[in-house]
Design an enzyme around this catalytic site. Structure first.
Site, PDB file in Angstrom:
ATOM      1  N   ARG A 107     103.971  52.271  44.708  1.00 36.53           N
ATOM      2  CA  ARG A 107     102.813  52.046  45.588  1.00 36.53           C
ATOM      3  C   ARG A 107     102.573  50.545  45.802  1.00 36.53           C
ATOM      4  NH1 ARG A 107      99.784  56.366  47.296  1.00 36.53           N
ATOM      5  NH2 ARG A 107      97.926  55.089  47.563  1.00 36.53           N
ATOM      6  N   TYR A 130     100.622  67.820  53.099  1.00 33.45           N
ATOM      7  CA  TYR A 130      99.373  67.056  53.162  1.00 33.45           C
ATOM      8  C   TYR A 130      98.137  67.954  53.056  1.00 33.45           C
ATOM      9  CZ  TYR A 130     101.507  62.523  54.331  1.00 33.45           C
ATOM     10  OH  TYR A 130     102.187  61.326  54.297  1.00 33.45           O
ATOM     11  N   ASN A 152     102.916  54.213  59.051  1.00 33.99           N
ATOM     12  CA  ASN A 152     102.980  53.133  58.053  1.00 33.99           C
ATOM     13  C   ASN A 152     104.281  53.158  57.236  1.00 33.99           C
ATOM     14  OD1 ASN A 152     102.348  55.382  56.591  1.00 33.99           O
ATOM     15  ND2 ASN A 152     100.465  54.583  55.701  1.00 33.99           N
ATOM     16  N   GLU A 198     104.635  67.048  44.579  1.00 34.95           N
ATOM     17  CA  GLU A 198     105.420  66.597  45.733  1.00 34.95           C
ATOM     18  C   GLU A 198     106.928  66.680  45.468  1.00 34.95           C
ATOM     19  OE1 GLU A 198     103.833  62.738  46.758  1.00 34.95           O
ATOM     20  OE2 GLU A 198     101.930  63.603  47.428  1.00 34.95           O
ATOM     21  N   THR A 256      97.559  51.325  52.556  1.00 38.29           N
ATOM     22  CA  THR A 256      97.774  52.353  53.578  1.00 38.29           C
ATOM     23  C   THR A 256      97.829  51.747  54.979  1.00 38.29           C
ATOM     24  OG1 THR A 256      96.543  53.888  52.174  1.00 38.29           O
ATOM     25  CG2 THR A 256      96.905  54.555  54.466  1.00 38.29           C
ATOM     26  N   HIS A 258     105.773  56.707  52.305  1.00 44.41           N
ATOM     27  CA  HIS A 258     104.808  57.477  51.508  1.00 44.41           C
ATOM     28  C   HIS A 258     105.157  57.316  50.037  1.00 44.41           C
ATOM     29  CE1 HIS A 258     102.524  60.873  49.850  1.00 44.41           C
ATOM     30  NE2 HIS A 258     103.606  61.094  49.118  1.00 44.41           N
ATOM     31  N   LYS A 294     109.210  57.477  56.367  1.00 46.18           N
ATOM     32  CA  LYS A 294     108.582  58.320  57.389  1.00 46.18           C
ATOM     33  C   LYS A 294     109.341  58.242  58.721  1.00 46.18           C
ATOM     34  CE  LYS A 294     103.915  58.216  55.385  1.00 46.18           C
ATOM     35  NZ  LYS A 294     102.472  57.986  55.665  1.00 46.18           N
TER      36      LYS A 294
HETATM   37  P1  GDP Z   1      98.430  56.777  51.199  1.00 48.08           P
HETATM   38  O1  GDP Z   1      98.319  57.425  49.827  1.00 48.08           O
HETATM   39  O2  GDP Z   1      98.393  55.275  51.136  1.00 48.08           O
HETATM   40  O3  GDP Z   1      99.621  57.277  51.993  1.00 48.08           O
HETATM   41  O4  GDP Z   1      97.114  57.166  52.026  1.00 48.08           O
HETATM   42  P2  GDP Z   1      96.264  58.537  52.173  1.00 48.08           P
HETATM   43  O5  GDP Z   1      96.661  59.533  51.114  1.00 48.08           O
HETATM   44  O6  GDP Z   1      94.833  58.143  52.252  1.00 48.08           O
HETATM   45  O7  GDP Z   1      96.690  59.088  53.612  1.00 48.08           O
HETATM   46  C1  GDP Z   1      97.897  59.779  53.809  1.00 48.08           C
HETATM   47  C2  GDP Z   1      98.512  59.294  55.104  1.00 48.08           C
HETATM   48  O8  GDP Z   1      97.644  59.642  56.189  1.00 48.08           O
HETATM   49  C3  GDP Z   1      98.665  57.770  55.230  1.00 48.08           C
HETATM   50  O9  GDP Z   1      99.838  57.275  54.620  1.00 48.08           O
HETATM   51  C4  GDP Z   1      98.691  57.583  56.733  1.00 48.08           C
HETATM   52  O10 GDP Z   1      99.978  57.922  57.289  1.00 48.08           O
HETATM   53  C5  GDP Z   1      97.686  58.630  57.198  1.00 48.08           C
HETATM   54  N1  GDP Z   1      96.321  58.079  57.346  1.00 48.08           N
HETATM   55  C6  GDP Z   1      95.495  57.644  56.351  1.00 48.08           C
HETATM   56  N2  GDP Z   1      94.313  57.240  56.843  1.00 48.08           N
HETATM   57  C7  GDP Z   1      94.393  57.435  58.181  1.00 48.08           C
HETATM   58  C8  GDP Z   1      93.468  57.214  59.265  1.00 48.08           C
HETATM   59  O11 GDP Z   1      92.328  56.749  59.077  1.00 48.08           O
HETATM   60  N3  GDP Z   1      93.912  57.549  60.520  1.00 48.08           N
HETATM   61  C9  GDP Z   1      95.154  58.073  60.752  1.00 48.08           C
HETATM   62  N4  GDP Z   1      95.503  58.373  62.022  1.00 48.08           N
HETATM   63  N5  GDP Z   1      96.038  58.296  59.761  1.00 48.08           N
HETATM   64  C10 GDP Z   1      95.672  57.977  58.499  1.00 48.08           C
END
Ligand code: GDP
Length: 137
Positions: free
Chosen positions: A85, A49, A112, A126, A91, A115, A9
């Site tokens: 993962r 997304y 973070n 994707e 996350t 991805h 990222k």
């Molecule tokens: P991942 O599959 O572990 O990447 O997590 P998700 O699919 O739930 O979320 C996608 C991305 O959104 C994450 O990698 C973070 O960059 C962001 N994200 C997830 N949860 C949060 C949150 O509660 N707040 C914010 N600001 N960003 C979030």
């Protein structure tokens, strides 16, 4: 063999962590099948997304993902989705296990560092979103 999409990222690219993250990917036994540095537009980040469009963090997440270049990588390995993962960690870097990339390189739940696709269907979507067949070796 299975394929998954990894993204280094914009936060990690800006902090010059690309080399370290790619080294960890290769040391873990993944084969890199495609790779590109790309600065996503806001619209491209929103399309990527789209499943999160109702979430409160969607505007902030897509602004962050289009804030600078990222590295798009197609990875191949047995059980690639789950293995990548696991290497990334949870996350939220604060909750990620020691030794994971997000623990080591992430700075917040949003910024973070990496991805990874979360299921075979999302991996297929994707990979197709970013790479044409001819770009995958
Ligand atoms: P991942 O599959 O572990 O990447 O997590 P998700 O699919 O739930 O979320 C996608 C991305 O959104 C994450 O990698 C973070 O960059 C962001 N994200 C997830 N949860 C949060 C949150 O509660 N707040 C914010 N600001 N960003 C979030």
């Amino acid at each position: 063999m299975e394929r998954t999409l990894a993204i280094i990222k914009p936060d990690a690219v800006e902090r010059r962590l690309v080399g370290q993250i790619l080294a960890r990917i290769e040391a873990a036994g993944f084969t890199i099948r495609a790779m590109r540095l790309q600065h996503l537009t806001k619209q491209e980040a929103e399309g990527f997304y789209a499943v999160h469009r109702e979430r409160p963090f969607f505007p902030s997440l897509t602004a962050f993902m289009s804030s600078g270049p990222c590295v798009l990588v197609a990875l191949e390995a047995p059980d690639a989705i789950r293995t990548w993962r696991a290497l990334m960690g949870a996350t939220d870097p604060a909750r990620a296990d020691a030794g994971t990339l997000r623990k080591e390189f992430g700075s917040s739940i949003e910024r973070n560092a990496t991805h990874g696709s979360d299921a075979p269907e999302t991996a297929a979507f994707e990979l197709r979103y970013f790479f044409r067949g001819m770009e995958i070796f």
